[in-house]
Design a protein around this motif. Structure first.
Motif, PDB file in Angstrom:
ATOM      1  N   VAL A  45       0.858  -1.189   0.000  1.00 16.05           N
ATOM      2  CA  VAL A  45       0.000   0.000   0.000  1.00 16.05           C
ATOM      3  C   VAL A  45       0.895   1.241   0.000  1.00 16.05           C
ATOM      4  O   VAL A  45       1.606   1.516   0.969  1.00 16.05           O
ATOM      5  N   LYS A  92       0.033   4.462  -0.414  1.00  8.79           N
ATOM      6  CA  LYS A  92      -0.685   5.737  -0.269  1.00  8.79           C
ATOM      7  C   LYS A  92       0.115   6.808   0.468  1.00  8.79           C
ATOM      8  O   LYS A  92      -0.139   7.985   0.285  1.00  8.79           O
ATOM      9  N   ASN A 136      -5.544   4.204  -1.982  1.00 10.91           N
ATOM     10  CA  ASN A 136      -6.918   4.314  -1.485  1.00 10.91           C
ATOM     11  C   ASN A 136      -7.672   5.526  -2.011  1.00 10.91           C
ATOM     12  O   ASN A 136      -8.883   5.599  -1.840  1.00 10.91           O
ATOM     13  N   ILE A 153      -8.115   0.310  -3.133  1.00 17.27           N
ATOM     14  CA  ILE A 153      -8.540  -0.311  -1.878  1.00 17.27           C
ATOM     15  C   ILE A 153      -9.422   0.606  -1.036  1.00 17.27           C
ATOM     16  O   ILE A 153      -9.957   0.178  -0.025  1.00 17.27           O
ATOM     17  N   MET A 191     -13.747  -8.432   0.326  1.00 17.98           N
ATOM     18  CA  MET A 191     -12.697  -7.664   1.009  1.00 17.98           C
ATOM     19  C   MET A 191     -13.258  -7.155   2.319  1.00 17.98           C
ATOM     20  O   MET A 191     -14.460  -6.866   2.416  1.00 17.98           O
ATOM     21  N   MET A 213     -12.028  -4.754   6.088  1.00 22.23           N
ATOM     22  CA  MET A 213     -11.071  -4.121   6.991  1.00 22.23           C
ATOM     23  C   MET A 213     -11.508  -4.487   8.398  1.00 22.23           C
ATOM     24  O   MET A 213     -12.616  -4.152   8.804  1.00 22.23           O
ATOM     25  N   MET A 237      -3.850  -6.348   7.303  1.00 20.24           N
ATOM     26  CA  MET A 237      -3.008  -5.181   7.088  1.00 20.24           C
ATOM     27  C   MET A 237      -1.750  -5.365   7.953  1.00 20.24           C
ATOM     28  O   MET A 237      -1.524  -6.443   8.497  1.00 20.24           O
ATOM     29  N   SER A 238      -0.954  -4.313   8.077  1.00 19.25           N
ATOM     30  CA  SER A 238       0.334  -4.454   8.786  1.00 19.25           C
ATOM     31  C   SER A 238       0.183  -5.127  10.141  1.00 19.25           C
ATOM     32  O   SER A 238       0.979  -5.977  10.519  1.00 19.25           O
ATOM     33  N   ARG A 288      -2.982  -6.475   2.433  1.00 16.73           N
ATOM     34  CA  ARG A 288      -2.715  -5.092   2.026  1.00 16.73           C
ATOM     35  C   ARG A 288      -1.845  -4.447   3.097  1.00 16.73           C
ATOM     36  O   ARG A 288      -2.323  -4.135   4.191  1.00 16.73           O
ATOM     37  N   VAL A 289      -0.576  -4.279   2.801  1.00 11.94           N
ATOM     38  CA  VAL A 289       0.374  -3.881   3.832  1.00 11.94           C
ATOM     39  C   VAL A 289       1.052  -2.560   3.469  1.00 11.94           C
ATOM     40  O   VAL A 289       1.656  -2.444   2.406  1.00 11.94           O
ATOM     41  N   GLY A 290       0.902  -1.578   4.342  1.00  8.46           N
ATOM     42  CA  GLY A 290       1.528  -0.273   4.140  1.00  8.46           C
ATOM     43  C   GLY A 290       2.647  -0.026   5.122  1.00  8.46           C
ATOM     44  O   GLY A 290       3.825  -0.204   4.827  1.00  8.46           O
ATOM     45  N   SER A 291       2.272   0.365   6.345  1.00 13.15           N
ATOM     46  CA  SER A 291       3.271   0.843   7.305  1.00 13.15           C
ATOM     47  C   SER A 291       4.357  -0.183   7.642  1.00 13.15           C
ATOM     48  O   SER A 291       5.502   0.188   7.860  1.00 13.15           O
TER      49      SER A 291
END
Ligand SMILES: *Cc1c(COP(=O)(O)O)cnc(C)c1O
Length: 203
Positions: A9, A11, A32, A54, A136, A138, A179-180, A195-198
Motif C-alpha cells: 500500500v 498511499k 486508497n 482499496i 474484502m 477491513m 493489514m500491517s 494489504r500492507v503499508g506501514s
C-alpha cells in the motif's frame, strides 16, 4: 497453503519508494484515493505493476478507477457496482472487482452488511461487465491482532456460504483482508490478498 498476494500500500509514499519496492519484485501496489493515485500510476511506468484500488470509491470517480486500476477491492453498494459496470462497457473492458463487507458492524466503515450482501448478490451477479472475484474487509484496529480473528473467520465462512448457494455470475476466489497489524492472523484464516503499508514503509 495456497499463494498469497502481497499488496504494497503506497498511499503514504512517493515514486522513489515505489521504484524501490517494485525493484524487489513486489508488483502489486495499492492506493486508497483516486487523485493521488493517478499521479503515481501515470508517472510510474518502469515496471508492469498491478494497481489495486482499496479505498472508498465515489461514483463520480468511476471513470478513472476503471481506466487506471486492475482490481477494485472496495465495491460497497449495488449503485456503485452498476456505475462500474456501465463504465466498463463504455471502455470495452471487463472490470475485476471485490465486494467490501463490513462484517464487524463498525459505523465508520464502508461495506455491505453480510445480510445486505446476500440479498444483493443476485443483482450483482447479473452485471455483465464486471467480474466479481471475491470479498474484502477491513478489521477494526486492535492492539492484539488475535482479537481480529473472528472477523477474518467470519469472512471465510461468508465466502463458503455464498459459494454453496451458487449464485449465477458470482465466483469467489479472492479474500482481501489483513493489514500491517494483523496480516498473519488474516492469512491463517484464509486471506489470498493482504494489504500492507506501514510495515513495509515504516512510517
Ligand atoms: C492504508 C490501508 C491499508 C494498509 O494499512 P497499514 O496498516 O499501513 O498496513 C490497507 N487497507 C486499506 C483499505 C487501507 O486504506
Amino acid at each position: 497453503m495456497s499463494e498469497i498476494t502481497l499488496i504494497a500500500v503506497t498511499k503514504t509514499v512517493g515514486l522513489a519508494e515505489i521504484e524501490k519496492i517494485s525493484s524487489l519484485g513486489i508488483l502489486d501496489l495499492g492506493e486508497n484515493r483516486i487523485q493521488p493515485a493517478l499521479d503515481k500510476i501515470c508517472s510510474f511506468t518502469s515496471s508492469p505493476v498491478t494497481w489495486h484500488l482499496i479505498g472508498h470509491l465515489q461514483t463520480n470517480k468511476v471513470r478513472q478507477a476503471v481506466q487506471y486500476f486492475q482490481l477494485i477491492h472496495s465495491v460497497d453498494s449495488l449503485k456503485l457496482a452498476k456505475a462500474i459496470d456501465a463504465e466498463a462497457e463504455k471502455q470495452h473492458k471487463k472490470m475485476t472487482v471485490l465486494l467490501q463487507v463490513n462484517i464487524s458492524g463498525e459505523i465508520t466503515k464502508h461495506g455491505f452488511t453480510p445480510e445486505g450482501l446476500m440479498q444483493t448478490l443476485p443483482d450483482l451477479g447479473r452485471l455483465k461487465n464486471i467480474e466479481i472475484k471475491g470479498l474484502m474487509t477491513m478489521a477494526p484496529h486492535y492492539d492484539d491482532p488475535e482479537t481480529a480473528r473472528p472477523v477474518f473467520r467470519g469472512m471465510r465462512e461468508l465466502t463458503m456460504t455464498i459459494t454453496r448457494d451458487m449464485v449465477p455470475g458470482i465466483s469467489l476466489q479472492y479474500l482481501s483482508m489483513g493489514m500491517s497489524n494483523d496480516f498473519e492472523v488474516a492469512i491463517e484464516e484464509g486471506a489470498t490478498h493482504i494489504r500492507v503499508g506501514s510495515a513495509l514503509f515504516n512510517d
